[in-house]
Design an enzyme around this catalytic site. Structure first.
Site, PDB file in Angstrom:
ATOM      1  CD  GLU A 149      -8.635  90.249 -61.078  1.00  0.00           C
ATOM      2  OE1 GLU A 149      -7.389  90.362 -61.083  1.00  0.00           O
ATOM      3  OE2 GLU A 149      -9.406  91.220 -61.010  1.00  0.00           O
ATOM      4  CB  SER A 437     -23.003 122.357 -13.070  1.00  0.00           C
ATOM      5  OG  SER A 437     -22.620 123.691 -12.786  1.00  0.00           O
TER       6      SER A 437
END
Length: 748
Positions: A149, A437
């Site tokens: 950085e 079902s």
């Protein structure tokens, strides 16, 4: 001898020396005069000599004027800017708090979710792992951040004009605005941005997203304001203190705020302990946390880490041997981060608690849950296996799975085929689908609770019911044939529709609805005779919980995943378990008989593809109209599992029924779930063999036994109501009762 006397010696006349000195002085004065007059003459000559002519004098004077104006404006402007910069720097300096107040930069809290063994399996919100400092963090991490950085971090005063100029040049070259994209910011300037230039978050007047957007603004004016703030921080704090703020506040993806939280989340260790490859991967997240998050794409994150390792070596932080070693052993995720188990489950648990302690918490919360990570992996692997081996490539069909204990404790949950998700649509808890079902166990359970028996006979023959406002309704079996007189067990295990309707009408639809509702089906259920065929909708977690009630002996359960909720670091229990076994719905006898019939479904009925190799299992298939939904739900003595399959847009499934792929998924799940567990028998009662039908008819004719099941027999006495004595046929009997109830509203 007077003539011989000597004469005095001759002496030179001294006047010549005086004259000589006088002459020299005169000459000197004359020379000085000449020199002075010569200089004056030359100066006069220079003043009189033309300089390049008339145009030269004009242009020369113009440029001298411009220079004087520019110089005057420049130094005055510089002085004003310097004063303003100094005042702004002093102002910001006076507002900066102690470093310790700036380390936790979250606007909301975090939720850490623990499994049933107390291990972290998921996080929500923004996690802050705890304060770290530049002095105690791993040197590799410190070096990786600085190398990536701001390589001149320890040598500038907070602002790097060279870096800004380079960034502007790059942005313009790539067709962006001067401050769009590459910002050229120092770490100090990035900290200024993370602190939003000291502007606090006002929850009452703006949303978190609006605040974040304001803090990340990249306008020229914003960049200008960063300069005095950065200078103020350099004056107020040491370099290590500024780096400490950065290490604690930077967002690093997956909800991790700060490098300690990120190290814990991705690697399961402290930021003080990371090695060079792990440090490089963490530092690589700073440029694009979501894109390079290793939980999203590990290979991409490792590639970015390789770049960072190269920068570290280039700047002298790694030797060539260390670089080679780090690149040959890239960072890998911890087990929890790699699995990201229970994404759907975690979302469901978050929804089950109050929002101010879960989704919108401003505190750090810890929730202990019922999740079993082994079972979660089993469910995910089983689903993936079936779709890889049994489903055509490119299919967009979806599936969901729920595994729970008989008391409703959810152990695993899969809400869709993509398992590594957060905040996605959860088909296990949010999708209301017709049950088909798979609803029939509640019909037969209601019958068993009223005294019916699995060996009772029921007629499977054509049936027509007149429905007010709709006319005649003639249901069919899935196979479009009829079997005549069958036992309830045969009707159930072959999922025959006509017998289910006859049983429902016999016990009463209200009884069926009551049993289903008390077992946990919360949606509005069908009011008409199609109720037993699963015309109602429910979620998978509701259906699975209802089946758990049959396993535990007839008691309703409330599915739950949350066991305990506490604030982090606090032993006081805020919320405890709210689910579990509730009230009794049916008798234990009824539950055990229903379980027997469900076992027969797997042993020799529609669910044989779900049969397990080493233990008893009970279950029920379900397929809705046009095969838009396919279900299989069942249990062993240890676990209940439910599977749903279908399309999100209700597209019909092609050739899929509940006894097909859902049953196979269920089997794969349960085989994996029960690995290493001893087999236990199901809690069921095996009924006596059915009495032959001709014997039942003779006994009924003599009054010694009830007739086969129909809607008008009193199950306690076996007698018929007076108004329906021995109806000629079931169709006529149903028609007769409906007419008596509804009168003239029925069509003729």
């Amino acid at each position: 001898m007077s003539g011989s006397g000597r004469k005095p010696p001759l002496v030179a006349d001294r006047r010549y020396a005086s004259q000589s000195r006088a002459g020299a002085a005169a000459k000197s004065r004359s020379a000085a005069g000449k020199t002075k007059s010569g200089a004056t003459a030359r100066k006069t000559a220079r003043r009189k000599a033309p300089r390049g002519g008339f145009l030269g004098r004009i242009f020369g004077g113009f440029f001298r004027l411009i220079f004087r104006i520019v110089w005057g404006v420049t130094w005055r402007t510089g002085a004003v800017v310097g004063v303003l910069l100094g005042l702004a720097t002093f102002y910001y300096y006076s507002t900066l708090p102690p470093v310790t107040q700036l380390l936790d930069g979250r606007s909301r809290g975090s939720v850490t979710l623990l499994d049933n063994e107390g291990r972290v399996f998921a996080w929500r919100g923004e996690t802050f792992g705890g304060q770290i400092t530049a002095q105690n963090v791993s040197p590799h991490l410190q070096h990786a951040v600085v190398a990536t950085e701001d390589r001149r971090f320890y040598h500038h005063l907070g602002v790097s004009p060279r870096g800004i100029a380079s960034a502007v040049r790059i942005n313009l070259r790539e067709g962006r605005g001067p401050f769009s994209g590459n910002g050229g910011s120092t770490i100090t300037q990035q900290v200024a941005k993370l602190l939003c230039l000291g502007v606090p978050f006002e929850r009452e007047t703006q949303t978190e997203a609006e605040y974040e957007a304001e803090c990340r603004e990249s306008s020229v004016w914003r960049k200008i304001k960063e300069v005095p703030y950065a200078l103020a921080m350099e004056a107020k704090y040491s370099k290590d203190e500024i780096l400490t703020i950065y290490l604690n506040r930077a967002y690093l993806g997956a909800g991790a705020r700060g490098f300690e939280a990120a190290a814990q989340r991705y690697f399961g260790k402290s930021a003080n302990e990371v090695n060079p490859s792990e440090a490089a991967m963490l530092a690589g997240l700073l440029v694009a946390p979501s894109y390079y998050a290793p939980t999203r794409n590990l290979e991409r994150a490792q590639g970015r880490a390789n770049v960072i390792l190269g920068l570290m070596a280039e700047q002298g932080y790694l030797t060539s041997a260390e670089l080679s070693q780090s690149r040959s052993n890239p960072a890998r995720l911890s087990e929890a981060a790699e699995a990201r188990a229970g994404g759907y489950f975690a979302d469901w648990v978050m929804e089950s608690g109050p929002s101010f302690l879960t989704r919108e918490t401003t505190e750090d919360v810890v929730i202990r849950t019922t999740l079993d990570q082994r079972l979660q992996r089993a469910a995910e692997e089983a689903l993936a296996h079936i779709f890889e081996t049994k489903v055509r490539e490119g299919s967009e069909a979806q599936a969901a799975i729920v595994v729970m204990s008989s008391d409703g404790a959810v152990r695993a949950m899969v809400g869709g085929r993509r398992t590594q998700v957060s905040g996605a649509f959860n088909r296990a808890t949010q999708a209301l689908r017709q049950t088909g079902s798979s609803f029939k166990p509640f019909v037969y359970a209601a019958a068993m609770d009223l005294g019916y028996h699995p060996s009772d006979w029921v007629e499977d023959s054509p049936l027509t019911i007149h429905i007010p406002g709709s006319g005649p309704w003639s249901p069919r079996n899935y196979t479009n044939d009829f079997r005549g007189q069958v036992t309830l067990t045969e009707a159930f295990k072959h999922s025959l529709n006509i017998p289910a309707i006859r049983v429902s009408e016999a016990v009463g639809r209200e009884n069926v609805r009551r049993v289903a509702a008390e077992f946990g089906i919360r949606s509005d259920m069908a009011q008409g005779p199609a109720l037993p065929l699963g015309a109602s909708e429910a979620t998978l977690v509701e259906m699975t919980g209802a089946y758990a009630g049959l396993l535990n002996g007839g008691n309703a359960v409330r599915p739950y995943g949350l066991l305990e909720l506490r604030l982090a670091g606090d032993n006081q229990l805020l919320i405890g378990k709210e689910g579990g076994i509730q009230n009794r719905v049916i008798s234990e006898r009824a539950a055990r008989l229903t379980t027997y019939m469900m076992r027969e479904v797997i042993e020799s009925g529609t669910g044989t593809r779900a049969r397990l190799p080493d233990r008893e299992a009970a279950g029920k298939t379900g397929t809705t109209s046009a095969a838009r939904d396919a279900w299989f739900i069942g249990f062993t003595a240890d676990y209940v599992a439910g599977v749903w399959m279908g399309y999100d847009d209700n597209t019909p499934l092609n050739g899929v029924t509940g006894g097909g792929l859902p049953a196979e998924i269920w089997r794969e799940v349960m085989v994996r779930v029960h690995e290493g567990l001893p087999a236990h028998p199901l809690p069921l009662d095996v009924p006596e063999p059915p009495v032959p039908l001709d014997v039942v008819v003779r006994q009924h004719s003599s009054g010694a036994a009830p007739a086969p099941v129909d809607p008008y027999r009193d199950p306690a006495t076996g007698n018929y109501p007076a108004q329906a004595q021995q109806p000629q046929s079931l169709d006529n009997a149903i028609d007769q009762v409906l007419r008596e109830v509804l009168g003239t509203f029925l069509p003729n």
